[in-house]
Design a protein around this motif. Structure first.
Motif, mmCIF file in Angstrom:
data_model
loop_
_atom_site.group_PDB
_atom_site.id
_atom_site.type_symbol
_atom_site.label_atom_id
_atom_site.label_comp_id
_atom_site.label_asym_id
_atom_site.label_seq_id
_atom_site.Cartn_x
_atom_site.Cartn_y
_atom_site.Cartn_z
ATOM 1 N N GLU A 69 0.988 -1.235 -0.066
ATOM 2 C CA GLU A 69 0.107 -0.064 -0.063
ATOM 3 C C GLU A 69 0.898 1.329 -0.243
ATOM 4 O O GLU A 69 0.727 2.038 -1.066
ATOM 5 C CB GLU A 69 -0.876 -0.105 1.267
ATOM 6 C CG GLU A 69 -1.847 1.179 1.117
ATOM 7 C CD GLU A 69 -2.681 1.220 0.192
ATOM 8 O OE1 GLU A 69 -3.518 2.395 -0.036
ATOM 9 O OE2 GLU A 69 -3.047 0.145 -0.615
ATOM 10 N N CYS B 198 -2.134 -4.938 5.115
ATOM 11 C CA CYS B 198 -3.700 -5.293 4.369
ATOM 12 C C CYS B 198 -4.533 -4.063 5.205
ATOM 13 O O CYS B 198 -5.179 -3.473 4.574
ATOM 14 C CB CYS B 198 -4.167 -6.547 4.643
ATOM 15 S SG CYS B 198 -5.824 -6.989 4.404
ATOM 16 N N LYS C 79 -10.937 -11.275 3.806
ATOM 17 C CA LYS C 79 -11.034 -11.380 2.344
ATOM 18 C C LYS C 79 -9.880 -11.390 1.410
ATOM 19 O O LYS C 79 -9.538 -12.027 0.621
ATOM 20 C CB LYS C 79 -12.046 -10.558 1.870
ATOM 21 C CG LYS C 79 -13.740 -10.637 2.172
ATOM 22 C CD LYS C 79 -14.685 -9.557 1.347
ATOM 23 C CE LYS C 79 -16.097 -9.872 1.901
ATOM 24 N NZ LYS C 79 -16.793 -8.817 1.190
ATOM 25 N N GLN C 80 -9.229 -10.336 1.715
ATOM 26 C CA GLN C 80 -7.620 -10.040 1.362
ATOM 27 C C GLN C 80 -6.822 -11.157 1.544
ATOM 28 O O GLN C 80 -5.785 -11.066 0.778
ATOM 29 C CB GLN C 80 -7.425 -8.771 1.407
ATOM 30 C CG GLN C 80 -8.576 -7.686 0.857
ATOM 31 C CD GLN C 80 -8.037 -6.342 0.871
ATOM 32 O OE1 GLN C 80 -6.856 -5.897 1.012
ATOM 33 N NE2 GLN C 80 -9.098 -5.318 0.507
ATOM 34 N N LEU C 81 -6.664 -11.693 2.762
ATOM 35 C CA LEU C 81 -5.538 -12.544 3.092
ATOM 36 C C LEU C 81 -6.175 -14.158 3.328
ATOM 37 O O LEU C 81 -6.143 -14.631 2.286
ATOM 38 C CB LEU C 81 -4.776 -12.092 4.480
ATOM 39 C CG LEU C 81 -4.080 -10.617 4.250
ATOM 40 C CD1 LEU C 81 -3.703 -10.398 5.584
ATOM 41 C CD2 LEU C 81 -3.336 -10.603 3.025
ATOM 42 N N LYS D 133 -4.466 -0.481 4.216
ATOM 43 C CA LYS D 133 -5.344 0.166 3.156
ATOM 44 C C LYS D 133 -6.804 0.582 3.414
ATOM 45 O O LYS D 133 -7.283 1.384 2.400
ATOM 46 C CB LYS D 133 -5.477 -1.313 2.163
ATOM 47 C CG LYS D 133 -4.183 -1.802 1.558
ATOM 48 C CD LYS D 133 -4.455 -3.019 0.704
ATOM 49 C CE LYS D 133 -3.292 -3.908 0.249
ATOM 50 N NZ LYS D 133 -3.481 -4.747 -0.477
ATOM 51 N N HIS D 134 -7.159 0.263 4.461
ATOM 52 C CA HIS D 134 -8.455 0.888 5.016
ATOM 53 C C HIS D 134 -8.327 2.319 5.103
ATOM 54 O O HIS D 134 -7.281 3.029 5.725
ATOM 55 C CB HIS D 134 -8.967 0.182 6.224
ATOM 56 C CG HIS D 134 -10.405 0.427 6.373
ATOM 57 N ND1 HIS D 134 -10.826 1.647 6.886
ATOM 58 C CD2 HIS D 134 -11.312 -0.253 6.061
ATOM 59 C CE1 HIS D 134 -12.215 1.533 7.103
ATOM 60 N NE2 HIS D 134 -12.478 0.446 6.568
ATOM 61 N N GLN E 30 -12.022 -7.335 5.836
ATOM 62 C CA GLN E 30 -11.306 -6.822 4.879
ATOM 63 C C GLN E 30 -9.800 -8.008 4.887
ATOM 64 O O GLN E 30 -9.327 -8.413 3.954
ATOM 65 C CB GLN E 30 -10.425 -5.450 5.356
ATOM 66 C CG GLN E 30 -9.473 -5.047 4.204
ATOM 67 C CD GLN E 30 -9.134 -3.529 4.034
ATOM 68 O OE1 GLN E 30 -10.143 -2.816 4.078
ATOM 69 N NE2 GLN E 30 -8.090 -3.040 4.521
#
Length: 548
Positions: A323, A458, A510-512, A461-462, A507
């Motif tokens: 990111e 991860c 889902k992403q990791l 990114k929020h 998040q």
């Protein structure tokens, strides 16, 4: 001077395969970073700016003369070869002069942070047996209260002596001294620096760094700045010169090439002030730790106010992550070259986007002249894509001489000729190294070994997240061993809520991966940090245990 990228090798791997060190048997840091550039030409060495905005410029000719004078002051105070000379100052001219003067006498310079309190200063000065200290009047007053516990400390030189009468005035003593001295003919293996590690547990250890170590820093320094030097280069880092990052990742290697450095005597990292500083002094190459980059990212609208001359940013200390890397491309127009090293073995590996594909999130590859590997718990080296401890070969000019007066701690760091870094990582089939966490930071949950770096990247990114640390804490249900807990500082304008917790957990899932799901989230006003800008995960774990 010729950069590695000026050779016939245009790709990273061929450069690595052809490289050989050339370390002279007689080598002195003060000579190569200062005196050899003092040729009467008035070449600029340092631009020093105070918080009040006062700017002073110094040439290599002036540095040579003033460091000669200071060396004679030290000599008159009884400082000799291998004696320890401590400096407790921020980024300013006197700090640099202390290092140069000490090395001209074959003494060992000991940089100490201005943030240290009584216990931290007392421990380091006692352990090192420092003979002389250079500091401000405020620090001299602090040391006066500790003086009876420091039998080796003979002299205190004060740079602003108005409020303290028991010490010598730095500038008065310097100006009264002769400006010529013969530089000690030090061997490359002679000690030059004593740098205390900033570990989060146990007492700090003094890493003894040889003169030759400067040479070992150069391949990583050149490549992390996509070829160094280039005409018009100017270097800056907000990293304190009391640490490896500011001293050996910025100041000393820049001066090795005769390139000017910007010094800024700021008490805290202020995004507007730093961006203004770099813009006004046309800084082209910067070492900015990830923590500082994240602070710039949180106020990146200021980039429009302060036009940038940056052509390269090197970053280290924590994982940069995908990111932050993408933000650098979008907002700064450059690739942030992540580097990894330690006080004991610096500039091990990193990136050079000019001649290699940067894989965001990777630490890059071992720089020319450095050998690294992944070792298992049994002491055997592992193959690709297998996590283990990152180790570095000791046959390397950058490698330290050992821990000060602590042979047992030194011996414990080796398996054969391999030095244990304490970092858990793996190497992919293309030679890229991927950081998973410190050996004591890796989270074991339900049979999985989870590194905090990927989770933190991860979560960053929020849009609500300013800082995050992922730690392992005991599973409240007693099922999984440890579970992942996120410790988060929110951006201004965002508030903690159950909805936000759920969003962040989703998040990560889902992403990791589901097993990296953060079952616990706590919001903080600020995270505990070391003075080098690293999150104290151990302290966060301890806080959690005290609350449960």
């Amino acid at each position: 001077m010729q950069s590695l990228l000026d050779t016939q090798h245009s790709d990273f791997d061929s450069l690595v395969n052809s490289f050989k060190w050339g370390v002279l048997s007689k080598f002195n840091v003060a000579n190569v970073v200062c005196d050899r550039h003092a040729d009467g030409s008035g070449k600029l060495a340092l631009i020093a700016e105070s918080e009040s905005g006062e700017v002073a410029r110094y040439t290599f000719d002036e540095l040579r003369e003033q460091s000669n004078q200071l060396a004679n002051v030290f000599k008159n105070e009884g400082v000799g070869a291998r004696d320890r000379v401590a400096v407790i100052l921020p980024q300013r001219i006197e700090t640099a002069l202390v290092h140069l003067a000490a090395h001209k006498l074959a003494a060992v310079s000991l940089p100490l942070s201005v943030l240290f309190g009584d216990d931290a200063l007392l421990y380091r000065l006692q352990d090192s047996g420092s003979n002389l200290v250079v500091c401000t009047a405020a620090k001299a007053a602090q040391l006066a209260q500790l003086r009876d516990q420091l039998p080796d400390l003979k002299t205190i030189l004060v740079v602003d002596p108005d409020t303290h009468d028991e010490s010598l005035s730095f500038w008065s003593a310097l100006r009264a001294s002769d400006n010529e001295i013969s530089i000690a003919q030090t061997n490359a293996n002679d000690p030059a620096f004593l740098l205390y590690t900033s570990g989060t547990t146990g007492p700090p250890k003094g890493a003894l760094i040889a003169h030759r170590s400067l040479v070992g820093n150069l391949t990583g320094f050149e490549l992390s700045h996509n070829g160094f030097p280039e005409p018009g280069d100017c270097v800056y880092s907000p990293a304190d010169w009391a640490w490896t990052g500011g001293l050996l990742d910025a100041l000393m290697p820049a001066w090795y090439y005769g390139v000017p450095v910007v010094a800024f005597e700021n008490k805290k990292f202020d995004v507007n002030a730093i961006l203004s500083l770099m813009s006004r002094h046309k800084v082209t190459c910067a070492f900015i730790p990830p923590t500082a980059l994240k602070m710039i990212r949180s106020q990146d609208e200021l980039l429009q106010t302060h036009p940038s001359s940056l052509r390269s940013i090197m970053s280290a200390g924590e994982a940069v992550g995908e990111e932050l890397f993408r933000w650098g491309q979008e907002k700064l127009g450059l690739d942030i070259n992540e580097m990894c090293g330690q006080t004991e073995h610096n500039y091990l590996m990193g990136n050079c986007s000019k001649i290699m594909d940067v894989r965001p999130g990777s630490m890059g590859k071992a720089y020319p002249g450095h050998r690294v590997a992944i070792m298992g718990d049994d002491g055997n080296l592992l193959g690709t894509d297998t996590p283990g401890e990152l180790v570095a070969h000791r046959d390397d000019p950058v490698h330290f001489l050992g821990y000060w007066n602590n042979p047992d701690a030194t011996a414990s760091k080796y398996t054969g000729d391999w030095f244990h870094t304490g970092d858990v990582a793996y190497q992919d089939s293309d030679g890229y190294l991927w950081f998973m966490g410190r050996a004591d930071d890796v989270i074991s949950s339900a049979g999985y070994r989870i590194g905090p770096g990927e989770i933190e990247d991860c979560v960053m990114k929020h849009p609500s997240v300013l800082q995050v640390a992922a730690i392992g804490v005991p599973d409240p249900e007693g099922i999984r061993g440890d579970v992942v807990k996120l410790c988060i500082v929110l951006r201004q304008g965002f508030s903690a809520s159950d909805t936000l917790r759920s969003d962040l957990q989703t998040q990560v899932r889902k992403q990791l991966a589901a097993y990296e799901y953060p079952r616990l989230i706590q919001f903080f006003d600020a995270l505990p940090m070391t003075t080098t800008g690293k999150v104290k995960r151990g302290e966060l774990r301890q806080q959690h245990l005290l609350l449960t």
